[in-house]
Design a protein around this motif. Structure first.
Motif, short mmCIF file in Angstrom:
data_model
loop_
_atom_site.label_atom_id
_atom_site.label_comp_id
_atom_site.label_asym_id
_atom_site.label_seq_id
_atom_site.Cartn_x
_atom_site.Cartn_y
_atom_site.Cartn_z
N VAL A 1 2.18 93.95 4.73
CA VAL A 1 1.36 93.25 5.72
C VAL A 1 0.32 92.43 4.98
N TYR A 2 0.28 91.12 5.26
CA TYR A 2 -0.77 90.26 4.72
C TYR A 2 -1.79 90.07 5.83
N VAL A 3 -3.04 90.43 5.56
CA VAL A 3 -4.12 90.33 6.53
C VAL A 3 -4.86 89.04 6.26
N TYR A 4 -4.79 88.10 7.21
CA TYR A 4 -5.42 86.81 7.01
C TYR A 4 -6.93 86.93 6.90
N PRO A 5 -7.55 86.10 6.05
CA PRO A 5 -9.02 86.07 6.01
C PRO A 5 -9.53 85.73 7.41
N GLY A 6 -10.59 86.36 7.82
CA GLY A 6 -11.13 86.13 9.16
C GLY A 6 -10.51 87.04 10.19
N PHE A 7 -9.70 88.00 9.77
CA PHE A 7 -9.04 88.93 10.68
C PHE A 7 -10.04 89.62 11.60
N SER A 8 -11.14 90.11 11.04
CA SER A 8 -12.09 90.88 11.85
C SER A 8 -12.80 90.02 12.89
N GLU A 9 -12.81 88.69 12.70
CA GLU A 9 -13.42 87.81 13.69
C GLU A 9 -12.42 87.43 14.77
N GLY A 10 -11.13 87.76 14.59
CA GLY A 10 -10.09 87.42 15.57
C GLY A 10 -10.28 88.20 16.85
N ALA A 11 -9.60 87.74 17.88
CA ALA A 11 -9.70 88.40 19.19
C ALA A 11 -9.01 89.75 19.14
N ARG A 12 -9.67 90.79 19.59
CA ARG A 12 -9.06 92.12 19.62
C ARG A 12 -8.01 92.22 20.71
N GLU A 13 -8.12 91.47 21.74
CA GLU A 13 -7.13 91.44 22.81
C GLU A 13 -6.55 90.03 22.84
N ALA B 1 -5.91 86.48 23.60
CA ALA B 1 -6.73 85.55 24.35
C ALA B 1 -6.35 84.12 24.04
N GLY B 2 -5.07 83.83 24.03
CA GLY B 2 -4.64 82.46 23.73
C GLY B 2 -4.59 82.23 22.23
N ARG B 3 -3.52 81.73 21.78
CA ARG B 3 -3.26 81.53 20.36
C ARG B 3 -3.70 80.14 19.94
N VAL B 4 -4.21 80.05 18.72
CA VAL B 4 -4.56 78.77 18.12
C VAL B 4 -3.67 78.60 16.89
N LEU B 5 -3.00 77.47 16.80
CA LEU B 5 -2.17 77.16 15.64
C LEU B 5 -2.89 76.09 14.84
N ARG B 6 -3.26 76.41 13.61
CA ARG B 6 -3.88 75.42 12.73
C ARG B 6 -2.75 74.75 11.96
N LEU B 7 -2.54 73.47 12.22
CA LEU B 7 -1.43 72.71 11.67
C LEU B 7 -1.93 71.73 10.62
N GLY B 8 -1.44 71.85 9.40
CA GLY B 8 -1.81 70.95 8.32
C GLY B 8 -0.83 69.79 8.21
N LEU B 9 -1.37 68.58 8.14
CA LEU B 9 -0.56 67.37 8.01
C LEU B 9 -1.04 66.55 6.83
N LEU C 1 3.93 73.40 22.72
CA LEU C 1 3.11 74.55 22.35
C LEU C 1 2.03 74.80 23.39
N GLU C 2 1.37 73.75 23.85
CA GLU C 2 0.31 73.90 24.84
C GLU C 2 0.85 74.44 26.15
N SER C 3 2.08 74.10 26.51
CA SER C 3 2.67 74.63 27.74
C SER C 3 2.93 76.12 27.63
N ARG C 4 2.95 76.63 26.40
CA ARG C 4 3.15 78.07 26.17
C ARG C 4 1.84 78.78 25.85
N GLY C 5 0.72 78.10 26.08
CA GLY C 5 -0.58 78.73 25.88
C GLY C 5 -1.10 78.68 24.46
N VAL C 6 -0.54 77.82 23.62
CA VAL C 6 -0.97 77.70 22.23
C VAL C 6 -1.79 76.42 22.09
N ARG C 7 -3.01 76.56 21.59
CA ARG C 7 -3.85 75.39 21.31
C ARG C 7 -3.61 74.98 19.86
#
Length: 160
Positions: free
Chosen positions: A61-73, A75-83, A99-105
């Motif tokens: 399991v890789y735990v992303y930095p900022g894990f503890s600040e993430g939503a515990r329940e 609450a809508g997913r955010v995808l950070r996309l690099g271009l 993606l937005e139609s599936r609740g992903v910002r």
């Protein structure tokens, strides 16, 4: 024992942000069943807070930095996309709408070159990167925290 098993998993993983931990360690440390811990980890993975990969016959399991600040329940997913700044992404509008139609910002992060985009992906600064293959192959041996997905968008490559 403090709270639910989900809360206990949360507390344990909060101490491993930015690093890897064997999945077997988690269930042993908490004295919980493998299957229930796996269900909780699958949920955290869907939320984009962790990533799991198979290594041999085990999962890590890789735990992303900022894990503890993430939503515990959930609450809508955010995808950070690099271009990459100099590339054209004609499909991007439709991709973002789906993606937005599936609740992903989608949050788009623009990079000067493919190496920076791929490095940001490898270090967890973005969740997905669309970048030229040479940069992906150059950085993969050093990080091994992402996958190169061939034949991505109409014959190109994607990195996840």
């Amino acid at each position: 024992m403090p709270g639910s098993l989900r809360e206990r998993v949360w507390e344990l993983l909060s101490g491993y942000q930015g690093s890897r931990v064997p999945q077997s360690f988690i269930h042993r440390a908490l004295g919980a069943s493998k299957s229930r811990v796996s269900e909780i980890l699958a949920e955290l993975e869907r939320q984009g807070l962790i990533a799991r990969e198979v290594v041999g016959r085990s999962k890590v399991v890789y735990v992303y930095p900022g894990f503890s600040e993430g939503a515990r329940e959930p609450a809508g997913r955010v995808l950070r996309l690099g271009l990459v700044y100099s590339s054209e992404y004609l499909f991007l509008g439709g991709f973002v709408k789906r993606l937005e139609s599936r609740g992903v910002r989608v949050e788009v992060v623009v990079f000067r070159d493919g190496l920076r985009a791929t490095r940001a992906l490898a270090e967890g600064a973005v969740d997905m990167a669309l970048s030229p293959l040479p940069g992906q192959l150059y950085l993969y041996p050093a990080y091994r925290t992402f996958r190169v997905v061939p034949a991505g968008v109409r014959g190109g490559f994607r990195v996840m």
